[in-house]
Design a protein around this motif. Structure first.
Motif, PDB file in Angstrom:
ATOM      1  N   THR A   1       0.859  -1.176   0.000  1.00 31.37           N
ATOM      2  CA  THR A   1       0.000   0.000   0.000  1.00 31.37           C
ATOM      3  C   THR A   1       0.900   1.233   0.000  1.00 31.37           C
ATOM      4  O   THR A   1       1.822   1.295   0.794  1.00 31.37           O
ATOM      5  N   PRO A   2       0.631   2.184  -0.908  1.00 33.55           N
ATOM      6  CA  PRO A   2       1.492   3.370  -0.897  1.00 33.55           C
ATOM      7  C   PRO A   2       1.461   4.016   0.484  1.00 33.55           C
ATOM      8  O   PRO A   2       0.400   4.132   1.088  1.00 33.55           O
ATOM      9  N   ALA A   3       2.630   4.413   0.978  1.00 32.20           N
ATOM     10  CA  ALA A   3       2.685   5.013   2.303  1.00 32.20           C
ATOM     11  C   ALA A   3       1.879   6.297   2.309  1.00 32.20           C
ATOM     12  O   ALA A   3       1.847   7.038   1.323  1.00 32.20           O
ATOM     13  N   ARG A   4       1.214   6.559   3.392  1.00 29.44           N
ATOM     14  CA  ARG A   4       0.421   7.765   3.503  1.00 29.44           C
ATOM     15  C   ARG A   4       1.344   8.956   3.700  1.00 29.44           C
ATOM     16  O   ARG A   4       2.277   8.905   4.484  1.00 29.44           O
ATOM     17  N   MET A   5       1.092  10.015   2.947  1.00 25.35           N
ATOM     18  CA  MET A   5       1.934  11.207   3.047  1.00 25.35           C
ATOM     19  C   MET A   5       1.404  12.127   4.135  1.00 25.35           C
ATOM     20  O   MET A   5       0.210  12.202   4.351  1.00 25.35           O
ATOM     21  N   SER A   6       2.326  12.829   4.758  1.00 24.08           N
ATOM     22  CA  SER A   6       1.843  13.829   5.708  1.00 24.08           C
ATOM     23  C   SER A   6       1.579  15.120   4.936  1.00 24.08           C
ATOM     24  O   SER A   6       2.154  15.365   3.875  1.00 24.08           O
ATOM     25  N   GLY A   7       0.698  15.936   5.469  1.00 20.60           N
ATOM     26  CA  GLY A   7       0.340  17.189   4.794  1.00 20.60           C
ATOM     27  C   GLY A   7       0.920  18.383   5.534  1.00 20.60           C
ATOM     28  O   GLY A   7       2.086  18.390   5.911  1.00 20.60           O
ATOM     29  N   GLU A   8       0.048  19.343   5.760  1.00 19.56           N
ATOM     30  CA  GLU A   8       0.437  20.572   6.435  1.00 19.56           C
ATOM     31  C   GLU A   8       0.700  20.295   7.918  1.00 19.56           C
ATOM     32  O   GLU A   8      -0.028  19.557   8.550  1.00 19.56           O
ATOM     33  N   LYS A   9       1.740  20.938   8.457  1.00 21.36           N
ATOM     34  CA  LYS A   9       1.987  20.798   9.896  1.00 21.36           C
ATOM     35  C   LYS A   9       2.334  22.173  10.446  1.00 21.36           C
ATOM     36  O   LYS A   9       3.241  22.828   9.946  1.00 21.36           O
ATOM     37  N   ILE A  10       1.579  22.623  11.426  1.00 19.89           N
ATOM     38  CA  ILE A  10       1.820  23.952  11.983  1.00 19.89           C
ATOM     39  C   ILE A  10       2.105  23.866  13.477  1.00 19.89           C
ATOM     40  O   ILE A  10       1.735  22.884  14.129  1.00 19.89           O
ATOM     41  N   THR A  11       2.762  24.868  13.996  1.00 23.37           N
ATOM     42  CA  THR A  11       2.986  24.935  15.436  1.00 23.37           C
ATOM     43  C   THR A  11       2.058  26.010  15.991  1.00 23.37           C
ATOM     44  O   THR A  11       1.932  27.089  15.407  1.00 23.37           O
ATOM     45  N   ASP A  12       1.402  25.674  17.069  1.00 21.24           N
ATOM     46  CA  ASP A  12       0.406  26.594  17.619  1.00 21.24           C
ATOM     47  C   ASP A  12       1.054  27.880  18.135  1.00 21.24           C
ATOM     48  O   ASP A  12       1.893  27.855  19.023  1.00 21.24           O
ATOM     49  N   ASP A  13       0.642  28.989  17.524  1.00 23.37           N
ATOM     50  CA  ASP A  13       1.085  30.300  18.014  1.00 23.37           C
ATOM     51  C   ASP A  13      -0.082  31.030  18.649  1.00 23.37           C
ATOM     52  O   ASP A  13      -0.118  32.266  18.674  1.00 23.37           O
ATOM     53  N   GLY A  14      -1.057  30.286  19.076  1.00 27.96           N
ATOM     54  CA  GLY A  14      -2.210  30.929  19.689  1.00 27.96           C
ATOM     55  C   GLY A  14      -3.421  30.983  18.770  1.00 27.96           C
ATOM     56  O   GLY A  14      -4.521  31.321  19.205  1.00 27.96           O
ATOM     57  N   ASP A  15      -3.238  30.638  17.489  1.00 29.23           N
ATOM     58  CA  ASP A  15      -4.394  30.682  16.585  1.00 29.23           C
ATOM     59  C   ASP A  15      -4.642  29.357  15.864  1.00 29.23           C
ATOM     60  O   ASP A  15      -5.392  29.306  14.893  1.00 29.23           O
ATOM     61  N   ALA A  16      -4.002  28.276  16.349  1.00 29.63           N
ATOM     62  CA  ALA A  16      -4.115  26.998  15.632  1.00 29.63           C
ATOM     63  C   ALA A  16      -5.545  26.480  15.603  1.00 29.63           C
ATOM     64  O   ALA A  16      -5.978  25.874  14.619  1.00 29.63           O
ATOM     65  N   GLY A  17      -6.310  26.718  16.695  1.00 29.18           N
ATOM     66  CA  GLY A  17      -7.704  26.265  16.738  1.00 29.18           C
ATOM     67  C   GLY A  17      -8.513  26.927  15.620  1.00 29.18           C
ATOM     68  O   GLY A  17      -9.310  26.276  14.932  1.00 29.18           O
ATOM     69  N   THR A  18      -8.270  28.212  15.429  1.00 31.36           N
ATOM     70  CA  THR A  18      -8.974  28.947  14.379  1.00 31.36           C
ATOM     71  C   THR A  18      -8.548  28.439  13.009  1.00 31.36           C
ATOM     72  O   THR A  18      -9.379  28.242  12.117  1.00 31.36           O
TER      73      THR A  18
END
Ligand SMILES: Cc1cc2nc3c(=O)[nH]c(=O)nc-3n(C[C@H](O)[C@H](O)[C@H](O)COP(=O)(O)OP(=O)(O)OC[C@H]3O[C@@H](n4cnc5c(N)ncnc54)[C@H](O)[C@@H]3O)c2cc1C
Ligand SMILES: Nc1ncnc2c1ncn2[C@@H]1O[C@H](COP(=O)(O)O)[C@@H](O)[C@H]1O
Lengths: 342, 257
Positions: B228-245
């Motif tokens: 099975t083709p390995a699943r790629m990771s997408g966007e990754k962000i670090t929370d600067d206080g607005d990650a929930g939004t």
């Protein structure tokens, strides 16, 4: 076992019969897996349902099976407590087998389904395909698809000859069959050896109905699943996952570490030794993403992860990863969704 | 009381596991081989019963390649009394029907009052062998038990049922399997490891057991295998206080909420 009500109208005999064991709850309701079991069967031939229901509930269950695409249904009625383990199920399926000469038999890959498949295989000398995630037909017959080593590989198998017995992994098949008006045939379980322990079978001495504690959608069929891990820190902390699940109308799941720590019920465990889910959206909160956990969720269409540790393996498979504290990210997410009227 | 535990060796699910893309067989060299996790719990059930019982003997049975001997020795170190190993070239790629036939034949040879297995193995994920074996032996099966009580003449326990749980009871001889909800297996101590070296370990071939792998009976065969083709990771962000939004926007944009 005798057939009481055998009405045999015109039937398309060119299509092979595919027997489908359909479990029912004590309420008489069909289990949620009925639609996908019958859907998978309809890709192979004529779906024939087999139902063992509590007294007085057989006919309604048969109608419900028709709604899910069963062209024909065999029903019998029997009590749970005081009977032999698996034997009544086996006898009904075997009688339906006699009557239809099926090309394949589908059962759900659960505790009872596996026992039925195992006994039937030995009794009839048939090949088994276990933990199947899809089926199709080629020129030679029925082909079963498997997902092996936690989705690492896909394999296909087939019987050398004879009927194939299939245990179908829940939530794996999207095919659905159109509703049908089923021909219903009632079987009488004549008790012969069913109630008296013969010395070579286990008997059921007690049945405890589970109290339906949750109003959330069933984890296995849910379009969205929110799961919490050990990172949520406590039973109270785990409620964060529950809150988000309710906000999204999602099913609630958990990692094994969260279950072991007592944050969540065992039935919520997602992974190799728990439930396999294939939702459109899977949100993992405070879950590291061990391979055994990934085995149960990595076929989700979109994966979102919130974890404090930037090195957590869950980020390797996440479509949207947030390195952060779930207790800050999730409340803000809920607030924003509410503000936007979602 | 003679208890036989069905011991399965599996590729370590914590490590990399590989299938050969030509033969479809497990690449045994690719991963470390360990005792299947739930099987370990089955051993624990047997050994702890034997410790408390008047007269109980625990035999271990594995069907598998030569490497399984090491796993059997490790399992003996947990407290088993003897080990039995069916090893034969004819078993490569054995399907469930053949495996069940071999285990049943070996059990008939060894003798038993109670057989304890794991419910589902981490590599095969079949969960069928214990019941198939019971049916072949003509004994009761009580599988996927979340709790087990053993007495001189019977075995009882709890298991999941549609819409609830059931209590089941079976007269001996019987075959039971246990779930991951049973206690963790013990770690073998130094004494256990030393004494395991001297415990009897017997091997059998298919001919010894009178089993014919090539018999013309229905078997399951593998038609194809692909990675099975390995699943790629997408966007990754670090929370600067607005990650929930930002997560809310991501989900809304993709119509996931
Ligand atoms: C044979 C076998 C079968 C198994 N089957 C399963 C299975 O079916 N399902 C399963 O899940 N596991 C299974 N496991 C266990 C698996 O190996 C892992 O131990 C388990 O998945 C870990 O759970 P976890 O991610 O919740 O805990 P941990 O690995 O402890 O991870 C917790 C994570 O939370 C993060 N965190 C901490 N605080 C916060 C915070 N405030 N906000 C955000 N993140 C935070 C940490 O950075 C960490 O990454 C199995 C193991 C074996 C051997
Ligand atoms: N080759 C084998 N040798 C010994 N025991 C086995 C073997 N295969 C399966 N078992 C037993 O059957 C249980 C369920 O395995 P499975 O049906 O492969 O999921 C395992 O936990 C073992 O106890």
């Amino acid at each position: 076992m005798t057939m009481v009500e055998q009405n045999t109208p015109e039937r398309n005999t060119s299509e092979p019969n595919i027997l489908v064991f359909l479990p029912v709850l004590p309420s008489g309701e069909l289990l949620g897996s009925a639609a996908e079991l019958l859907g998978a069967a309809s890709a192979l031939g004529t779906p024939v349902g087999v139902i063992l229901a509590p007294a007085g509930k057989g006919h309604a269950a048969a109608e419900a099976a028709g709604q899910c695409g069963a062209a024909r249904v065999f029903t019998a009625e029997h009590k749970v407590t005081g009977s032999l383990l698996t034997t009544p199920y086996l006898e009904v399926v075997a009688a339906a087998w006699e009557a239809t000469g099926p090309e394949a038999v589908l059962v759900p890959n659960d505790v009872d389904g596996r026992d039925i498949a195992a006994l039937l295989s030995v009794r009839t000398g048939s090949a088994i395909a276990s933990d199947v995630v899809g089926v199709h037909r080629d020129e030679e017959g029925v082909v079963a698809h498997h997902s092996v080593y936690g989705s690492g590989y896909t394999t296909e198998s087939a019987p050398t000859h004879g009927t194939l017995i299939i245990t179908l992994r829940e939530g794996a098949v999207d095919d659905r069959a159109p509703a049908a008006e089923p021909v219903v045939e009632t079987l009488e379980l004549n008790g012969a050896g069913l109630d008296e322990p013969p010395g070579t079978a286990a008997s059921i001495t007690e049945f405890t109905e589970s109290v339906e504690a949750s109003t959330r959608p069933d984890l296995r069929g849910a379009k969205t699943v929110v799961s919490g891990g050990r990172g949520l820190g406590s039973k109270e902390g785990f409620e964060l996952a529950g809150q988000l699940a309710d906000e999204l109308g999602a099913g609630l799941g958990a990692s094994r570490a969260a279950v072991d720590a007592g944050y969540a019920a065992h039935s919520l465990q997602v992974g190799q030794t728990g439930v396999t889910v294939t939702p459109d959206l899977y949100i993992a909160l405070g879950i590291s993403g061990a391979v055994q956990h990934q085995a149960g969720m990595q076929t989700a269409k979109t994966i979102v992860a919130v974890n404090k540790d930037p090195e957590a393996p869950i980020f390797d498979i996440a479509d949207f990863g947030i390195v952060g504290d779930a207790f800050e990210v999730v409340p803000q997410l809920i607030e924003t969704l509410r503000a936007k009227g979602q | 009381m003679k208890i036989v535990v069905l011991v399965k060796e599996v590729p370590d699910s914590y490590g990399e596991r590989k299938l050969n893309l030509t033969t479809g067989l497990a690449e045994r060299e690719a991963s470390e081989k360990v005792l299947d996790e739930i099987t370990g719990r089955a051993v624990e059930v047997a050994v702890s019963y034997a410790e408390s019982a008047q007269e109980a003997e625990v035999a271990l049975l594995a069907v598998g390649p030569a490497s399984a001997e090491a796993t059997l020795r490790k399992t003996l170190a947990m407290g088993g009394d003897s080990a039995h190993h069916v090893v034969d070239e004819g078993l490569a790629g054995a399907d469930l029907t053949l495996t069940a036939e071999v285990i049943a034949a070996a059990l008939e040879r060894i003798g038993f009052d109670l057989v304890i297995a794991g419910d589902v193995s981490s590599d095969g994920t079949g969960g069928l062998i214990p019941t198939m074996v019971a049916q072949r032996l003509g004994t009761a099966h009580a599988t996927s038990l979340d709790a087990v009580e053993i007495t001189d003449s019977a075995v009882a326990g709890e298991r999941a049922a549609y819409g609830g749980t059931v209590r089941v009871q079976a007269p001996l001889p019987a075959v039971v399997s246990v779930t991951e909800r049973l206690p963790d297996p013990r770690f073998p101590g130094f004494k256990g490891i030393m004494s395991a070296k001297k415990k009897p370990l017997e091997t059998y071939t298919l001919a010894d057991l009178g089993v014919e792998a090539e018999a013309d009976v229905p078997r399951s065969i593998m038609l194809s295998v692909s990675e099975t083709p390995a699943r790629m990771s997408g966007e990754k962000i670090t929370d600067d206080g607005d990650a929930g939004t930002r997560l809310a926007e991501y989900l809304i944009q993709r119509r996931l909420v």
